[in-house]
Design an enzyme around this catalytic site. Structure first.
Site, short mmCIF file in Angstrom:
data_model
loop_
_atom_site.label_atom_id
_atom_site.label_comp_id
_atom_site.label_asym_id
_atom_site.label_seq_id
_atom_site.Cartn_x
_atom_site.Cartn_y
_atom_site.Cartn_z
N GLU A 42 3.03 -6.77 -8.24
CA GLU A 42 4.18 -6.01 -8.15
C GLU A 42 4.37 -6.10 -6.66
OE1 GLU A 42 4.68 -2.08 -10.19
OE2 GLU A 42 2.77 -2.78 -10.80
N ARG A 268 -11.99 -3.08 -12.89
CA ARG A 268 -11.23 -3.48 -11.28
C ARG A 268 -12.47 -3.25 -10.34
NH1 ARG A 268 -7.04 0.56 -9.71
NH2 ARG A 268 -7.63 -0.20 -7.63
N LYS A 278 -2.77 0.89 -3.35
CA LYS A 278 -1.62 0.47 -2.42
C LYS A 278 -1.06 1.68 -2.07
CE LYS A 278 0.30 -2.96 -5.20
NZ LYS A 278 1.07 -3.97 -5.59
#
Length: 556
Positions: A42, A268, A278
């Site tokens: 994204e 992750r 982020k």
């Protein structure tokens, strides 16, 4: 064509994992289908070390099976996205060594198709327009132990839903006043299946489509359709999307997609002393805690690159971490170990004095300069050698001298003799201090018979220190970085910002470094690995970032 299982097994350059085991079964059942993955960031921030792992998995899996990997921007939220992020992501992926060829895509390119699929869901009775606001939707959703409640608008007719959705598209309603929801099961034990929102109103300009749209699809709705449109065979994502997989599959099934992709989740990457959110990283930037997304203390790929990390070290780190099914925490020492492993054979070893103290060799001829040959890297003879000037006045690091040393201190002190690296034996005879008692100068003598490389076999010394000729020294700013986050001693298990994460020093460097270019990497003897800063270095100002110290704490 895809490799056979035998060819894959013989490929020693690719580590196998549970994802590959799943794909092996797919290859056996579908030998003529090309494996196709995607990396779908994204564009709402810069990529970080966790994304590096995903990039390696997505592109690496495609490479292993001689398949394809797309770079696709999941740009479905115009209020948080920016072209700056798009360009930074492309740069990061290329820098890590991966190539998407001509397969650069944007979710926004599919907005018309997403809308058509939504209309299809409405006509099938699988989606409806809801007038509840965001807070009411949360209230109706229920909890992990209590089922949700149906919206009072859930049973609108197909005709009414089609009309309202069309009017949403035309911009007749304000932001937040209506949404399109999938009609699933408000009593589902999986909260993601309780009539999730799949479209919301947002009168915001989009970086790619401008003002064409004022309704935008939600990620969980758009993502499976993007994969399907691009012919993705295996959609690899991190573990937090495991609970979203039933929704992923539902969208593909109800939209009647042929050859639907399969979603596979992996753990992750979590690294000690690093933030891989982020949202939190953006807060550091917005609050000026750091000097932008590429601050060398940031765990962003651009920050690591500016600090002096190499793509080879990061790929090695990701490979060593491996691909697991459960989340865990990886010691940052492993990342630093991989970097040292890579740099030790690549970086020239040079002399740099970070806290200078002047040394005068009183019996060395005034005006004389010798050029001593020094290997660039003893472990890589092919890197050759350079000449380093030696003269009467030199600089050494202040920590290499003590007026009253403890036992087993083998560096320079009054009456002691050490070797100046690649040069001569030097003995300290006198200490000069200023009016405040600060040591400002050392008077020493050298033994001309002890020149390094001359075959001298006389007395021995226990200490060797580095130095720089004062006459020839290059001035530089050196930035010593520590972890941005450290453990909070008052709150066990918590992390806090490190107030000592950056120290700036004025240094004296050997003259060869005056030719250093942006991004060049060196080992400063005894101080660590350093890289020429790519942002602040100019013709007038040379800036070095300490990439990593020499000492490794990684336990193999």
């Amino acid at each position: 064509m895809n490799k056979s299982k035998e060819e894959i097994a013989e490929d020693s350059n690719v580590s196998s994992n549970f994802i590959h085991s799943i794909i092996d079964e797919y290859v056996e059942a579908n030998p003529n289908n090309k494996i196709h993955t995607r990396f779908p960031p994204e564009p709402n921030g810069y990529l970080h070390i966790g994304h590096a792992k995903a990039i390696c998995i997505d592109f690496g899996t495609a490479q292993k099976y001689n398949g394809l990997c797309n770079l696709r921007f999941d740009d479905t939220n115009p209020t948080k996205e920016d072209v700056e992020y798009v360009e930074s992501i492309k740069e990061d992926v290329k820098w890590l060594g991966f190539d998407w060829g001509d397969r650069l895509y944007y979710a926004s390119n599919y907005f018309d198709k997403f809308y058509d699929y939504a209309v299809k869901l409405i006509k099938k009775g699988k989606a409806y327009v809801d007038d509840l606001n965001a807070e009411q939707i949360r209230e109706y959703r229920g909890t992990l132990t209590e089922p949700g409640k149906n919206s009072p608008h859930r049973d609108r007719s197909v005709e009414e839903n089609l009309d309202l959705f069309e009017r949403m598209k035309k911009g007749e309603f304000p932001d937040g006043s209506r949404v399109l929801r999938a009609k699933m099961d408000m009593a589902s034990p999986n909260l993601n299946m309780r009539d999730p929102v799949i479209y919301r109103i947002s009168h915001a300009s989009h970086h790619n489509t401008g003002d064409k749209w004022c309704i935008y699809p939600m990620y969980d709705y758009a993502h499976p359709l993007e994969d399907a449109i691009e012919g993705i065979t295996h959609s690899l994502c991190t573990l937090e999307f495991e609970d979203h997989r039933p929704l992923y599959d539902w969208v593909l099934r109800e939209c009647e997609v042929e050859n639907p992709p399969r979603q596979i989740e992996f753990a992750r990457l979590n690294v000690t002393n690093m933030v891989t959110s982020k949202r939190k990283l953006k807060a550091f930037v917005d609050d000026a805690v750091v000097d932008g997304w590429d601050d060398p203390r940031m765990p962003t790929i651009s920050g690591l690159r500016r600090r002096g990390y190499t793509p080879e070290a990061i790929r090695d780190f990701c490979d060593r971490v491996g691909v697991a099914k459960a989340d865990s925490m990886v010691d940052i020492a492993l990342l630093e170990h991989c970097l040292r492993d890579d740099l030790k054979l690549k970086a020239s070893r040079v002399m740099a004095v970070l806290d200078p103290i002047k040394v005068v060799i009183t019996n060395y001829p005034e005006g004389q300069v010798e050029y001593l040959e020094v290997e660039n890297n003893q472990e890589s003879p092919e890197m050759g050698s350079r000449e380093v000037p030696f003269s009467r006045i030199l600089y050494i690091d202040r920590e290499d001298f003590m007026e009253n040393p403890p036992k087993k201190y083998f560096r320079l002190f009054p009456g002691n003799e050490v070797r100046f690296k690649n040069a001569y034996f030097v003995k300290c005879n006198e200490v000069i201090k200023d009016e405040n008692g600060e040591i400002v100068e050392l008077h020493c003598t050298y033994d001309p018979e002890t020149k390094s490389g001359s075959g001298f076999t006389g007395r021995k010394v226990k200490g060797t220190i580095h130095w720089v000729s004062a006459q020839h020294a290059i001035d530089a700013e050196v930035r010593l970085y520590d972890y941005l986050l450290v453990e909070d001693e008052e709150n066990e298990g918590e992390m806090k910002l490190n107030s000592e994460s950056l120290k700036v020093q004025k240094a004296k460097l050997e003259p060869a470094l005056g030719e250093a270019k942006s991004g060049d990497k060196f080992q400063f003897i005894r101080h660590g690995y350093f890289s020429v800063d790519t942002k602040d270095t100019t013709k007038e100002k040379l800036v070095f970032n300490r990439t990593v110290s020499l000492k490794s704490s990684w336990k193999k």
